[in-house]
Design an enzyme around this catalytic site. Structure first.
Site, PDB file in Angstrom:
ATOM      1  CB  SER A 190      -0.913   0.006   1.232  1.00 37.06           C
ATOM      2  OG  SER A 190      -0.144   0.166   2.414  1.00 37.06           O
ATOM      3  CE  LYS A 191      -2.419   6.295  -2.636  1.00 35.34           C
ATOM      4  NZ  LYS A 191      -3.331   7.451  -2.635  1.00 35.34           N
ATOM      5  NE  ARG A 192       1.188  -0.735   6.080  1.00 39.58           N
ATOM      6  CZ  ARG A 192       0.147  -1.407   5.625  1.00 39.58           C
ATOM      7  NH1 ARG A 192      -0.870  -0.740   5.089  1.00 39.58           N
ATOM      8  NH2 ARG A 192       0.106  -2.719   5.693  1.00 39.58           N
TER       9      ARG A 192
END
Length: 487
Positions: free
Chosen positions: A251-253
């Site tokens: 994910s973006k994290r």
């Protein structure tokens, strides 16, 4: 029959790594077997879909080199390839399922469904739709229709359930009791994912569905729909998910997930393709660097792993560096030039002149893993005033006699002829010897003088590339800096 495969993204976001890997596997399979790669846009979520997202998906695929045989902008025999333009197909299929007894109208309100679910959860039970509308009396149906009550269409799941032979995971079966009667057409007359994907795959003659593991739970519903519509059931291959280093879904994290963000970060498309191909697939040997043609020649569904793949940025950086190291200099210059322009260095004489630019890139290439790193390394060489890093000053510019050493070096370089790597190296080492100091001490101080940093490409190559006048100017700047520090 040559296979027909498809990639069907939803334009509610840009092309992400997982989607790109799925598209790549489909593309490789089609090209390996002389088949057709279809691109279809699943844009029935009107509120969240946008033209910008569609353009971003197409740009991402084109950048990776994953051109499609049928789809947006080129058309094909099964057009249109946007689901928003195929709504009549889905409504006709839903009507046919109603007529054939495979579906029924559901008048249940969202409030009723929510209340039933909450009551089941309070009892500690999982809730499935209770078929409240399956056997509604005819007079009750007339009453609801007369009142204009909203109604959806649900598929009637047979007790036999569904089974399929997955090309990656093997035989998979679902008991009918574990599959609820699912909605195929909402009350607003828009199809659900289940109906639209099956109708499209049927209409477009898709023979193999290669998609992520997260769709396995959807597949029994799709198998049942194919069968109810009298269509051939395609072969399914569910590929492993991509996880971050923490073993959680990417994910973006975890950093950039959009494919085009990797382009902006200085990655080369062939390197990204090579890297993505090896996320969950193996050619059956220990090869890591593979051209697109080698990937095509080696790709099989049997080579896909059943376990999830971990996205390792360090591995991607290494692979990108390998591609950079192997690029013809003309291709490298063409790829790197836009990054110099974005960094405000495109008009510099040593960048604008191709021979000097090529020499600069060759100088920087061994230490670069991304195209952006060429700009970072080149900036101190292309700016007029050198900015000294404090760490470099503390480590290499603290000698009390350094000013005298630099003055002697200026004199030695003034007569170095020609001003090439061999002569400047002789001048530096000769000066160190004559001054009674270690060559390393003068080399490190000179590196700080011309770059401002403690690390750089080879010093003698840098001095020769900068040329006599620029080196003299940078050494003069250091002399001024040292003079200003004298109490």
């Amino acid at each position: 029959m040559p296979p027909r495969v498809r990639f069907a993204p939803s334009p509610t976001g840009y092309l992400h790594v997982g989607g790109a890997r799925t598209a790549l596997f489909n593309w490789l399979y089609a090209h390996r077997h002389g088949g057709t790669f279809v691109l279809r846009i699943e844009d029935t979520d009107v509120e969240r879909s946008s033209q910008d997202m569609i353009a971003g998906i197409l740009d991402g695929l084109r950048w990776l080199g994953l051109t499609w045989d049928e789809g947006p902008s080129i058309g094909g025999p099964h057009a249109p390839y946007f689901q928003s333009e195929r709504l009549d197909h889905y409504r006709a299929a839903a009507d046919r399922l109603l007529k054939d007894g495979h579906a029924y109208y559901c008048y249940c309100t969202p409030e009723r469904l929510r209340d039933e679910r909450e009551r089941a959860e309070a009892r500690g039970e999982a809730w499935q739709y209770d078929r409240a509308c399956l056997s509604l009396p005819a007079d009750r149906i007339r009453e609801l229709d007369a009142a204009g009550a909203p109604k959806a269409i649900r598929f009637k799941v047979p007790a036999s359930g569904a089974a399929f032979d997955d090309a990656v995971h093997g035989p998979i079966s679902f008991d009918g009791a574990s599959i609820e009667d699912f909605v195929i057409l909402r009350s607003d007359q828009y199809p659900t994912y289940h109906l639209s994907v099956v109708v499209d795959d049927t209409d477009m003659g898709i023979t193999d569905v290669i998609r992520g593991d997260d769709h396995i739970s959807n597949t029994p519903k799709h198998v049942l729909l194919f069968q109810a519509l009298g269509a051939s059931v395609p072969r399914f291959a569910h590929v492993p998910l991509i996880l971050g280093a923490d073993k959680k879904r990417l994910s973006k994290r975890h950093g950039a997930t959009s494919v085009m963000e990797y382009q902006r970060q200085g990655y080369l498309a062939p390197a990204v393709v090579n890297f993505l191909a090896l996320l969950g697939w193996s050619p059956g040997d220990d090869r890591e660097l593979m051209t697109m043609q080698e990937l095509i020649d080696s790709f099989t569904l049997e080579g896909i792993s059943g376990g999830n793949a971990v996205f390792n940025t360090e591995k991607l950086d290494w692979m990108n560096g390998q591609y950079i190291a192997r690029m013809p200099i003309e291709d490298l210059a063409a790829a790197a030039k836009p990054f110099f322009e974005d960094g405000g260095l495109g008009s510099h004489p040593l960048v604008a002149e191709s021979r000097a630019f090529h020499r600069l890139l060759e100088l920087l290439r061994p230490r670069a893993k991304r195209l952006t790193e060429f700009v970072e390394q080149a900036r101190p060489l292309l700016t007029e005033a050198v900015v000294y890093e404090q760490q470099a000053v503390d480590k290499h510019l603290s000698s009390a006699d350094l000013a005298g050493h630099i003055t002697a070096l200026v004199d030695a370089l003034a007569v170095a002829t020609p001003f090439d790597e061999a002569q400047v190296e002789a001048a530096v080492r000769g000066t160190a010897s004559a001054r009674g100091i270690k060559a390393g001490a003068l080399i490190h101080a000179t590196r700080v003088a011309v770059t401002g940093r403690t690390q750089s490409p080879g010093l003698f190559e840098i001095l020769a590339w900068l040329g006599r006048d620029r080196v003299r100017g940078r050494l003069a700047q250091l002399q001024e800096f040292l003079a200003a520090r004298v109490p």
